[in-house]
Design a protein around this motif. Sequence first.
Motif, PDB file in Angstrom:
ATOM      1  N   ASP A  73       0.805  -0.913  -0.049  1.00 30.75           N
ATOM      2  CA  ASP A  73       0.043   0.015  -0.062  1.00 30.75           C
ATOM      3  C   ASP A  73       1.123   1.256  -0.014  1.00 30.75           C
ATOM      4  O   ASP A  73       1.941   1.386   0.831  1.00 30.75           O
ATOM      5  N   SER A 110     -10.849   5.947   0.221  1.00 33.13           N
ATOM      6  CA  SER A 110     -10.453   5.966   1.759  1.00 33.13           C
ATOM      7  C   SER A 110     -11.118   6.998   2.529  1.00 33.13           C
ATOM      8  O   SER A 110     -10.903   8.277   1.822  1.00 33.13           O
ATOM      9  N   ASN A 111     -11.325   6.901   3.628  1.00 31.65           N
ATOM     10  CA  ASN A 111     -11.907   7.925   4.610  1.00 31.65           C
ATOM     11  C   ASN A 111     -13.058   8.555   4.194  1.00 31.65           C
ATOM     12  O   ASN A 111     -13.314   9.651   4.502  1.00 31.65           O
ATOM     13  N   SER A 135      -3.734   1.420   9.997  1.00 29.80           N
ATOM     14  CA  SER A 135      -3.095   1.674  11.212  1.00 29.80           C
ATOM     15  C   SER A 135      -3.715   0.409  12.226  1.00 29.80           C
ATOM     16  O   SER A 135      -4.514   0.924  13.146  1.00 29.80           O
ATOM     17  N   LEU A 163      -2.189  -1.025  14.429  1.00 30.49           N
ATOM     18  CA  LEU A 163      -1.873  -0.630  15.681  1.00 30.49           C
ATOM     19  C   LEU A 163      -1.938   0.672  16.389  1.00 30.49           C
ATOM     20  O   LEU A 163      -1.303   1.453  17.086  1.00 30.49           O
ATOM     21  N   GLY A 171      -0.880   3.342  14.832  1.00 30.42           N
ATOM     22  CA  GLY A 171       0.447   3.977  14.293  1.00 30.42           C
ATOM     23  C   GLY A 171       1.422   3.587  15.619  1.00 30.42           C
ATOM     24  O   GLY A 171       2.415   4.159  15.788  1.00 30.42           O
ATOM     25  N   LYS A 214       3.540   1.823  23.795  1.00 27.67           N
ATOM     26  CA  LYS A 214       5.020   2.584  23.971  1.00 27.67           C
ATOM     27  C   LYS A 214       4.638   4.002  24.706  1.00 27.67           C
ATOM     28  O   LYS A 214       5.199   4.614  25.569  1.00 27.67           O
ATOM     29  N   ARG A 230       8.113   6.584  16.278  1.00 31.53           N
ATOM     30  CA  ARG A 230       7.338   7.605  15.603  1.00 31.53           C
ATOM     31  C   ARG A 230       6.743   8.523  16.318  1.00 31.53           C
ATOM     32  O   ARG A 230       6.380   9.892  16.038  1.00 31.53           O
ATOM     33  N   SER A 237       8.265  -0.413  11.024  1.00 34.03           N
ATOM     34  CA  SER A 237       9.444   0.414  10.278  1.00 34.03           C
ATOM     35  C   SER A 237      10.770  -0.484  10.407  1.00 34.03           C
ATOM     36  O   SER A 237      11.873  -0.275   9.961  1.00 34.03           O
ATOM     37  N   GLN A 258      10.076  -6.051  13.589  1.00 33.72           N
ATOM     38  CA  GLN A 258       8.503  -5.955  13.944  1.00 33.72           C
ATOM     39  C   GLN A 258       7.612  -6.726  13.121  1.00 33.72           C
ATOM     40  O   GLN A 258       6.804  -7.334  13.591  1.00 33.72           O
ATOM     41  N   ASN A 273       4.754  -9.483  13.850  1.00 30.75           N
ATOM     42  CA  ASN A 273       3.127  -9.103  13.917  1.00 30.75           C
ATOM     43  C   ASN A 273       2.850 -10.388  12.809  1.00 30.75           C
ATOM     44  O   ASN A 273       1.546 -10.632  13.188  1.00 30.75           O
TER      45      ASN A 273
HETATM   46  N1  LIG Z   1      -5.862   5.842   3.984  1.00 26.59           N
HETATM   47  C1  LIG Z   1      -5.258   6.396   4.730  1.00 26.59           C
HETATM   48  O1  LIG Z   1      -5.558   7.494   5.121  1.00 26.59           O
HETATM   49  C2  LIG Z   1      -4.168   5.964   5.692  1.00 26.59           C
HETATM   50  C3  LIG Z   1      -3.609   6.656   6.892  1.00 26.59           C
HETATM   51  C4  LIG Z   1      -2.611   5.898   7.814  1.00 26.59           C
HETATM   52  C5  LIG Z   1      -1.977   4.689   7.220  1.00 26.59           C
HETATM   53  N2  LIG Z   1      -2.146   4.206   6.044  1.00 26.59           N
HETATM   54  C6  LIG Z   1      -1.769   2.839   5.633  1.00 26.59           C
HETATM   55  O2  LIG Z   1      -1.814   2.004   6.366  1.00 26.59           O
HETATM   56  C7  LIG Z   1      -0.454   1.615   6.525  1.00 26.59           C
HETATM   57  C8  LIG Z   1      -0.030   1.242   8.277  1.00 26.59           C
HETATM   58  O3  LIG Z   1      -0.267   2.094   9.146  1.00 26.59           O
HETATM   59  P1  LIG Z   1       0.451   2.455  10.222  1.00 26.59           P
HETATM   60  O4  LIG Z   1       1.846   2.716  10.002  1.00 26.59           O
HETATM   61  O5  LIG Z   1      -0.074   3.521  11.187  1.00 26.59           O
HETATM   62  O6  LIG Z   1       0.140   0.874  11.157  1.00 26.59           O
HETATM   63  P2  LIG Z   1       0.500   0.776  12.594  1.00 26.59           P
HETATM   64  O7  LIG Z   1       0.222  -0.717  12.470  1.00 26.59           O
HETATM   65  O8  LIG Z   1      -1.065   0.919  13.378  1.00 26.59           O
HETATM   66  O9  LIG Z   1       1.626   1.248  13.125  1.00 26.59           O
HETATM   67  C9  LIG Z   1       2.986   1.126  12.654  1.00 26.59           C
HETATM   68  C10 LIG Z   1       3.851   1.347  13.812  1.00 26.59           C
HETATM   69  O10 LIG Z   1       3.817   0.458  14.841  1.00 26.59           O
HETATM   70  C11 LIG Z   1       4.903   0.278  15.381  1.00 26.59           C
HETATM   71  N3  LIG Z   1       4.989  -1.474  15.422  1.00 26.59           N
HETATM   72  C12 LIG Z   1       4.469  -1.924  14.584  1.00 26.59           C
HETATM   73  N4  LIG Z   1       4.682  -3.355  14.860  1.00 26.59           N
HETATM   74  C13 LIG Z   1       5.360  -3.318  15.919  1.00 26.59           C
HETATM   75  C14 LIG Z   1       5.962  -4.174  16.796  1.00 26.59           C
HETATM   76  N5  LIG Z   1       5.959  -5.526  16.696  1.00 26.59           N
HETATM   77  N6  LIG Z   1       6.465  -3.873  18.059  1.00 26.59           N
HETATM   78  C15 LIG Z   1       6.813  -2.392  18.202  1.00 26.59           C
HETATM   79  N7  LIG Z   1       6.278  -1.327  17.725  1.00 26.59           N
HETATM   80  C16 LIG Z   1       5.627  -2.009  16.416  1.00 26.59           C
HETATM   81  C17 LIG Z   1       5.907   0.962  14.630  1.00 26.59           C
HETATM   82  O11 LIG Z   1       6.082   2.260  15.018  1.00 26.59           O
HETATM   83  P3  LIG Z   1       7.927   2.781  15.321  1.00 26.59           P
HETATM   84  O12 LIG Z   1       8.313   2.974  13.758  1.00 26.59           O
HETATM   85  O13 LIG Z   1       7.735   3.967  15.957  1.00 26.59           O
HETATM   86  O14 LIG Z   1       8.610   1.816  15.803  1.00 26.59           O
HETATM   87  C18 LIG Z   1       5.332   1.043  13.324  1.00 26.59           C
HETATM   88  O15 LIG Z   1       5.920   1.898  12.463  1.00 26.59           O
HETATM   89  C19 LIG Z   1       0.603   2.737   6.075  1.00 26.59           C
HETATM   90  O16 LIG Z   1       1.915   2.591   5.923  1.00 26.59           O
HETATM   91  C20 LIG Z   1      -0.285   3.365   4.941  1.00 26.59           C
HETATM   92  O17 LIG Z   1       0.095   2.372   4.044  1.00 26.59           O
HETATM   93  C21 LIG Z   1      -3.498   4.790   4.993  1.00 26.59           C
END
Ligand SMILES: NC(=O)c1ccc[n+]([C@@H]2O[C@H](COP(=O)([O-])OP(=O)(O)OC[C@H]3O[C@@H](n4cnc5c(N)ncnc54)[C@H](OP(=O)(O)O)[C@@H]3O)[C@@H](O)[C@H]2O)c1
Length: 312
Positions: free
Chosen positions: A42, A142-143, A197, A199, A201, A207, A217, A278, A282, A286
């Motif tokens: 994505d 989306s959204n 998201s 998790l 974010g 954390k 982040r 990131s 991780q 997951n």
């Molecule tokens: N359509 C939209 O408007 C929209 C909006 C947001 C996201 N998205 C899409 O959804 C994707 C995922 O969103 P998201 O990055 O917010 O997902 P998320 O899974 O909620 O958050 C990811 C963050 O959680 C932490 N994390 C994940 N696994 C971990 C683990 N096993 N242990 C510790 N920390 C962990 C990391 O943070 P740290 O880097 O801080 O360690 C990672 O960067 C995005 O890349 C994008 O493609 C779309």
Amino acid sequence: MPPTLFYGTAIFGTPTIPSLTEPEGVSKLLDSVHSLDITELDTAARYPPDNTGGSERLLGATRAGSNFTINTKVLISGTSGDGSLSKDAVRASVANSLRTLGVSNVGILYAHAPDNATPLEEQAKDFNEQYEKGYCERIGVSNFPLDMLEKFLKICDECNYIKPSVYQGEYNLIRRDPEEAIFPLLRRHKIHFVAYSPLGGGFLTGKLTAGNTEGTRFDGPLGQRFKALYDKPELHASINELKRITEPLGISPTAAALRWLAHHSELRQEDGIILGASKIEQLRQNVKDIKQGPLPESVVEAIRAIKVATTA
Ligand SMILES: NC(=O)c1ccc[n+]([C@@H]2O[C@H](COP(=O)([O-])OP(=O)(O)OC[C@H]3O[C@@H](n4cnc5c(N)ncnc54)[C@H](OP(=O)(O)O)[C@@H]3O)[C@@H](O)[C@H]2O)c1
């Protein structure tokens, strides 16, 4: 079977994660993604928010399109989609994405956010044009709020345009509003839900609640949006409650959140979860957690009582 897993590349190219600003680091991460049998990525023309276009440029530079299906979104400026879905804007965004990614088409082409400045009739026609030209296999939104999606679908029916078959929205253990707000309409129209998201974010890892944000982040600009959504006393209390329920069983809050979403939420096999990570470790963890399968029933029952965020 759990929903399809996607990997989200919104952080590719952000100056805040140096290892993901160069093709070498990105290639290494993508190799791991592929080895975990995740075949869909994505991205968005907008990503990362602090270096617009960087994600698609890195995906193009690493030739990710030869190993993965890439799903992208039409360019928005800031967080507002206004003006992004006019005929000229959609044509320019898609042409640029395909050129940058080095592919002749993408999997899903999404509207990233509602565009309140362009008539919906024009938006639906624009997406139909991109589909007819073969630039995407499916279209998605989306959204979008419920009423906007309903009108969009009606226009598609009346004009015989291709209808969105995917809806991308934020959905996780403490962000549950799509369940009532959007799922019933999606099910009626056979539109799949792709959850982003999962998790929150990183909030659901615990954390931020524990104050361990160094190097995460939440330490930089990418965390601001998530702090605005989740950094609230009642949601920190929810995290502490989640830990109280799961930790005696040796289940981390991260694992509980992912297993709940994959196995107990409203998502079905035909829906999707976009994993964000990131670091390679991780992501591996997951995927492993999700493969552990459903949570013990006592945990699922206790999770039902946890307070959730109700508004975006
Ligand atoms: N359509 C939209 O408007 C929209 C909006 C947001 C996201 N998205 C899409 O959804 C994707 C995922 O969103 P998201 O990055 O917010 O997902 P998320 O899974 O909620 O958050 C990811 C963050 O959680 C932490 N994390 C994940 N696994 C971990 C683990 N096993 N242990 C510790 N920390 C962990 C990391 O943070 P740290 O880097 O801080 O360690 C990672 O960067 C995005 O890349 C994008 O493609 C779309």
